[in-house]
Design a protein around this motif. Structure first.
Motif: not given
Length: 203
Positions: A29-34
């Motif tokens: 889930a790349p979007l949550r890693h900001v």
């Protein structure tokens, strides 16, 4: 130790030497890693001892690059001491970014760092990540429905002596298509099946 503001390579926390184990994570889930608190994804490998030390040395040699606006990391690591989680890094090799954070990561180190994804150290790190993925044998695709019947019809048309069991009339009766013509192209009335064979010519 180099100052963070003057760094031209990826800066790691000063306690990186305490790392004894690294978990390699395939981020799902790349979007949550900001700004996520925890690195989430599938754990694909564990690097220990010399392998972990070599990986950290490789990461610390990543040169600066031009950071893009997007941040969609695909890979990450969790560095552990013998007792605790030390730090985490999420890597985006498309946008030249690597986010470093963790319990003891403070100040300017706790941010998204720019890296050169086309550099030799970055490509080697990406290769190690990919090689850590377990190989999974893909199952064979299921047979296409009707393939056997199409081969049967084609064999009959090219002169094969074999015919479907039960004859065309029996098969059409089972399928509720008794009034249809024979699909083998051998004639037949609308309701009577195949016509009678003609008498053999006199020799």
């Amino acid at each position: 130790m180099r100052e963070v503001s003057d760094a031209s390579y990826m800066m790691l926390p000063p306690f990186q030497d305490e790392a004894e184990l690294i978990e390699v994570v395939r981020i799902t889930a790349p979007l949550r890693h900001v700004n996520a608190e925890h690195l989430a994804g599938d754990d694909v490998a564990i690097w220990e001892a010399d392998e972990a030390a070599d990986a950290l040395k490789l990461i610390s040699s990543l040169p600066d690059g031009e950071l893009s606006r997007c941040f969609l990391p695909g890979w990450g690591i969790r560095a552990h001491s013998s007792t605790d989680l030390l730090f985490q890094i999420a890597f985006c090799f498309r946008c030249n970014g690597a986010r470093l954070w963790g319990p003891g990561v403070l100040g300017k180190l706790n941010r998204i760092h720019s890296i050169d994804s086309d550099s030799a150290p970055a490509q080697e790190l990406l290769r190690r990540f990919r090689s850590a993925m377990p190989t999974v044998d893909k199952p064979s695709p299921p047979p296409i429905k009707g393939t056997t019947w199409r081969r049967t019809v084609r064999s009959a048309r090219v002169g094969s002596p074999w015919r479907p069991r039960g004859g065309c009339r029996a098969r059409r009766a089972r399928q509720g298509r008794l009034g249809d013509r024979c699909p083998l192209g051998t004639g037949g009335g609308r309701r009577g099946g195949h016509p009678p064979r003609p008498a053999a010519a006199a020799r």
